[in-house]
Every structure is written in C-alpha cells, then in structure tokens.
Design a protein around this motif. Structure first.
Motif, short mmCIF file in Angstrom:
data_model
loop_
_atom_site.label_atom_id
_atom_site.label_comp_id
_atom_site.label_asym_id
_atom_site.label_seq_id
_atom_site.Cartn_x
_atom_site.Cartn_y
_atom_site.Cartn_z
N GLN A 145 0.87 -1.18 0.00
CA GLN A 145 0.00 0.00 0.00
C GLN A 145 0.90 1.22 0.00
OE1 GLN A 145 -3.42 -0.25 2.76
NE2 GLN A 145 -2.52 -2.20 3.35
N PHE A 146 0.62 2.12 -0.91
CA PHE A 146 1.54 3.23 -1.14
C PHE A 146 1.03 4.54 -0.55
CE2 PHE A 146 2.18 0.03 -4.42
CZ PHE A 146 3.54 -0.18 -4.31
N LEU A 147 1.97 5.43 -0.29
CA LEU A 147 1.58 6.77 0.17
C LEU A 147 0.93 7.52 -0.99
CD1 LEU A 147 4.63 8.16 2.21
CD2 LEU A 147 2.67 6.88 3.03
N PRO B 147 8.31 9.13 6.01
CA PRO B 147 8.65 7.69 5.99
C PRO B 147 7.71 6.90 5.09
CG PRO B 147 7.52 8.28 8.04
CD PRO B 147 7.76 9.57 7.30
N HIS B 148 8.21 5.77 4.63
CA HIS B 148 7.37 4.84 3.88
C HIS B 148 6.26 4.30 4.78
CE1 HIS B 148 8.97 3.91 -0.13
NE2 HIS B 148 10.13 4.36 0.33
N ARG B 149 5.22 3.80 4.14
CA ARG B 149 4.17 3.10 4.88
C ARG B 149 4.78 1.79 5.41
NH1 ARG B 149 -1.86 3.01 2.71
NH2 ARG B 149 -1.60 5.15 3.39
N PRO B 174 9.29 7.40 -1.38
CA PRO B 174 7.91 6.97 -1.12
C PRO B 174 6.90 7.74 -1.95
CG PRO B 174 8.64 8.42 0.64
CD PRO B 174 9.81 8.28 -0.31
#
Lengths: 149, 474
Positions: A145-147, B147-149, B174
């Motif tokens: 799941q991406f930002l 930060p990344h998830r 990200p």
C-alpha cells in the motif's frame, strides 16, 4: 591378456557411467514438460482445494515457471521421477533448495502472485493465470500500500 | 597544459561524487578530471540489459576460490547504481568503540562532527525516514521525505518498542519526485525498474554533466604518480592497454575498498597498513512464521529497522552489535496454508565485524588486486550467537509461531576498512580529514577509510564523510 580384460572392464565402466550420467538428461528431454506440469498440478491441487484452474493455465504456468527457473528444472524433474524412498536415501530432497516444502512454496507463490487470486480478495472459486511477469518485476507485491501525495 | 587539473578523482561512486559536489560548492571554477574504469550506462541501459555494468566484480580482482565473494559496480556512478538504498545513519557509539567498549579503535571524528554532513547528504539524496530515528541517531533536522508506509508487523513493534523500532530510512522514494518515481516495492532495487532510488544518474546530474569536469571513461587508474612525498598525477590504461598520464594538484582516490588499496600498492605508496583489515558485516537470514498478522502491506521492500541489539546492546565489549531489517518482500514465498498466506516475516540481520590483520588486499604477480579474507572475526561470530540467543526476546511483541534460522549471506556488498582512518600515522592510512598520512595532497574517500565496521549500511556515511572532507580541505 590381462591388460585387454582390464581395458574391456574399463570401457564397460565408462559406458555404464556415461549412461548413468546422461540418463536423467535423456529422460528430462523426452518427458520434461508433461512430468513437470503434472507435478505443478499436484502441488496446486493440494494447496488450493476446491479452486478451479484451467488445464491450459496450469500448462502455461508450468512452462513459464521452469523457463524462469531453469536452474531447478532438471532437479525438479528428477525429483518427480524418483520414488520418495529413493529421494530420501539419495539426499536429493535436501539438495532441492532445502526441502520439498520450499519447492511447493515457490510454485504456489509464483502462481498466486501471477494470477487474479489476490486481486479478487482470494474469494473467487476460479483462479485465472495472468501470464509471466517480466524478469525485472518477478517478485511483485500485490499487497503493498503506497503513500498518496 | 591541457592535461593538468586542479583535482583528479579516481572512481565515480558515492565517495568521489559527494566529494566533488562539496568541492565545487566552495570552488565552482575548479578544473576537475574523473578517471573511471567503466562505462557511462544509463538507467534504461541497466534495466534493459539486466545488469549494472559489463564488468563483473569477480573478474576485476583475484582471490582464493573458497573465500567469500565481494560485490561492486564498476561504471559511472559506481555503487549508486547497484545499491538498495538503505540509509540508516551510524549511531554515536560506533565512533567510540575503544573508549566505550575497549574494542578495536575510536574513529578520528565523532558522530557530532559528522551530523551536519549526514543532514546534507540526506537532503541531497532526498532520503525518506521518520524523525523518531533521532532517538538512536540524534538529528539536527527532519528527513526531507516522509517515511514509507510500514507493515502491520512494524506497527506492532513500534508500539511496543518506540525507542528501538523505526520505519526504514531509505533513498527509495515513497512519493513521485521531479527526478524520481515512487518506489514500487518489487524488490529489484539493484535494477530499480521505476527509477525510484537515488542514483548518480538521477540525483547528481549536475556533477555528471558539469562543464568543468572531464570524464575519462574506460580508463583504469593504475598508479598515483608521486615525487618526494607529493602526488602529482595519475597513470591509467585505456581500453587498448595504452598507458596515459594526467597531472593535478590534488588527487582523490575513491575507487572502492579493493581497488583503492591496490592502486596505492602499485604506486609504491607503501604505508604498512595499506589493504589491511578489509571486512564487511556478517549477514544472516531468518524466516518468522506468525499467528494472525499479515505482512507485506508496506510501501517498500524493507519497512522496519530494529535496534534492540544495536543501540542498547549491553555486551558490545564481547559481541558485535546487530541491526534487524524487517522485510516487506516476499523473499521465501507465501505460506502454504489457505488464508495464512501472508503471516510470515523474512528477517535479515547485519552483524558488526572487526578489521583483522589476517584479512587484506594485496597484489598478485600480475599486479591485480588480490583479496585474502579467510573468515569473519570471533567478535562477529559472538554477535551472531548473541542474535540467535536473543531473537525471541526481540520479537516478543509479535505473535510468533516459529522462528526458522536460514543461512549466512555470502556478502552484504559493502567493502570496508582496507585503508582505515585514525590519528596515529603508524597505525592508520588516512587521518580524520581523509588525507593520506604519508602524502598530504592525496585524499582517500569511500568505505575503505572506515575505522571499524558497524552493522548499519555504509553508503550514507560515505557520502557524509566525503562532504565533510571536502568542506575541511577547501
């Protein structure tokens, strides 16, 4: 006289050794696709009970998988040919990337990740194989799941 | 003279390019030459050809066949091409190994000395991370990118160990940036398919195309030319094995941890510690089966770092520190049980090693770099045992079903400590400003100059050290 017997014996040993060495390759060449496909089908059926996968998809997947993993194709084929007792006695199980579980995981994972299985939330009864992904993206992650900006 | 430069730089990886960047900040008109053994291979060439370079590491140095492999890229941008983009900083204790733990040696500068340059390097590379990481590696500012998830596993760990578990610090973006795309979490980072990680090609284009810099490609630096303790140029071989030389006032050696000492040895710059101590982290892989927690929901390949056996390691006098990487990539496969496919955690641990005099880079009879590395130190072995003994405690917040120790990794692709830095000119090759103790206009950059070998990835520290060295020199 003795020398000629020894030479004959030597030639026989060479011939026997060659047959033993070449035999698996011969079997592999003659029979590899159907054997490997059968093994793949057994693994998928075992771990996906009640699911429907078209035979053509299994064949296509099997072919794609062993083209990408040509490094283990011969070993897997010999594995599928040998009886379980012989496999254990020869230590072959240990050679095949550790244990047979690993091969099963490898095949199941590759198939599921390259199918519509997770896209359909793993609920649909029929699983459609999407085909091989490119070599570059061979370990794609459908769960990531991406930002968002 | 056309072949005379203010500065000649050997190699074009992290160490070299960050040094050039800072040098040009101070002296924008400097005339610079870069000597690079490999080719200029674009991102698309690398992805299309499924490799970073035509050169294979094993063909560019010799070693005992039963010794561990070493991995590096020879080509424009060096290690910025093949790296995975993991960028944890070191922690303050890493620089004080002798003072704090009576182990090995102190570095010739402190964490605080380097901190502003860590910030600068993170900004140049647009690093993603959480400022909570400042609890282990103090920070004077925020990460440039969020930060990344993280995965559901990381969330549990962060809640239970807020001072020890953090989202990964990484150069894998990200978010989509002007010059980079969003990380796609496909675990092919050495050949990033979407151009998401920082490389020289996408992040230092102003250096690669700078009008004052002449790049000599396919040029294998053989020797530093010197006279009466002063370096004056570099002799290199062309593709056709023709010897050529160029001259300069300042020589910067940034090949890599194997080739840089070999160049010094061929040059007859014979500090007795040249090449001595080559090492890298000891890597180990586990797989952890979980009960009821799904993995792989994070947005990049490694989502969490755990410092339980690093920052708060109470036995660092006896055993190497360890850093845990919580993997979000489907490395060993999904689980076989219906509905529990994702309840698995691939775990990677990097353990600190120590430079040993028995491990070294020398030259073989053809003058090629020859690496002797029989084994890691007993300190690293003790560190691995410490990990085995304590992994259950580290993972205590998780619903662990079983922990499977898998294997030691053959290499971490980090070559370090072959030209160590320190104050004592007899014991160390370079000083705290990266200047060679025996040749004061010869700068050595890169992880070869690390004094010790902490568990964290080296590239960010290499970049920071180069920025600092150039800043102090000019």
């Amino acid at each position: 006289m003795n020398k000629s017997i020894e030479r004959r014996k030597f030639l026989k040993i060479c011939a026997a050794t060659s047959i033993v060495a070449v035999l698996p390759l011969g079997i592999y060449v003659l029979d590899n696709e159907s054997r490997l496909c059968q093994l793949v089908e057994e693994i998928l059926t075992k771990h996906l009970p009640g699911r429907i996968i078209l035979q053509a998809d299994i064949e296509k997947f099997s072919k794609d998988f062993f083209i990408e993993r040509y490094d283990i194709a011969l070993k897997t084929h010999i594995f599928s040919v040998l009886a379980p007792l012989v496999r254990v006695a020869s230590g072959f199980d240990e050679d095949l990337h550790g244990k047979i579980d690993n091969l099963e995981r490898m095949i199941l994972t590759k198939f599921l990740l390259n199918s519509d299985f997770f896209a359909n939330d793993a609920k649909k009864k029929t699983i459609i194989y999407n085909g091989a992904t490119s070599n570059i993206c061979r370990t794609k992650n459908p769960f990531a799941q991406f930002l968002t900006p | 003279m056309d072949d005379h430069y203010e500065m000649i730089v050997i190699g074009s990886g992290f160490g070299s390019l960050f040094f050039i960047k800072q040098y040009l900040n101070k002296k924008p008109n400097a005339k610079i030459a870069v000597i690079e053994w490999g080719e200029n291979r674009s991102h698309s060439w690398q992805v299309t050809n499924n490799k970073n370079s035509e050169f294979s590491s094993s063909n560019t140095h010799a070693q005992d066949s039963h010794h561990k492999p070493w991995n590096y890229t020879i080509g424009l941008g060096g290690g910025t091409n093949c790296w995975f983009g993991q960028t944890p900083r070191f922690i303050p204790a890493d620089f004080e190994m002798k003072s704090k733990f009576n182990i090995s040696d102190d570095w010739p500068f402190s964490y605080n000395d380097l901190e502003p340059y860590y910030m600068a390097a993170e900004n140049i590379m647009a690093i993603s991370g959480s400022d909570a990481m400042g609890k282990v590696s103090p920070r004077s500012g925020s990460f440039p990118l969020p930060p990344h998830r993280v995965s559901a596993i990381d969330e549990i760990m962060m809640a239970a160990q807020p001072n020890l578990h953090f989202p990964i610090a990484t150069a894998r973006s990200p978010l989509a940036l002007k010059n980079r795309n969003q990380c796609c979490a496909t675990a092919q980072c050495n050949l990033c398919p979407v151009n998401a990680k920082f490389t020289a090609h996408n992040g230092l284009t102003e250096i690669l195309t700078h009008p004052n810099i002449t790049y000599f490609m396919n040029a294998q630096a053989r020797e530093v030319i010197h006279h009466n303790g002063t370096a004056s140029g570099v002799m290199y071989l062309t593709n056709n094995a023709e010897e050529r030389s160029i001259y300069g006032d300042l020589i910067v050696l940034g090949a890599n941890g194997i080739q840089s000492p070999a160049i010094l040895l061929r040059s007859g710059i014979n500090h007795p510690q040249t090449g001595v101590g080559i090492c890298e982290q000891l890597g180990y892989e586990y797989e952890v089966f979980l009960n009821g927690v799904d993995n792989f929901g994070g947005s990049t390949i490694t989502t969490g770092l755990n410092y339980s056996l690093y920052d708060s390691h109470p036995y660092r006098e006896k055993a190497g520190a360890a850093l845990f990487y919580f993997e979000n990539r489907i490395k060993h496969g999904l689980r076989l049980e219906e509905g529990r496919w994702r309840q698995v955690l691939p775990l990677l641990v990097a353990i600190e090693d120590l430079p040993q005099t028995s491990n070294r880079v020398s030259l073989n009879s053809q003058g090629q770099a020859y690496v002797s590395h029989a084994n890691v130190s007993s300190y690293a072995r003790a560190g691995l045992q410490h990990v085995h003994d304590n992994i259950e405690k580290v993972l205590a917040p998780l619903p662990v079903e079983k922990i499977i120790p898998l294997r030691e990794r053959p290499t971490e692709s980090h070559i370090q400590c072959s030209l160590r830095s320190g104050h004592d000119a007899n014991k160390f090759v370079v000083d705290g400003d990266s200047l060679h103790h025996k040749m004061r206009n010869l700068v050595v950059v890169g992880s070869s100059t690390f004094t010790t070998c902490p568990p964290a990835n080296p590239s960010l520290t290499v970049a920071a050290m180069s920025l600092r060295a150039a800043d102090r020199l000019v």
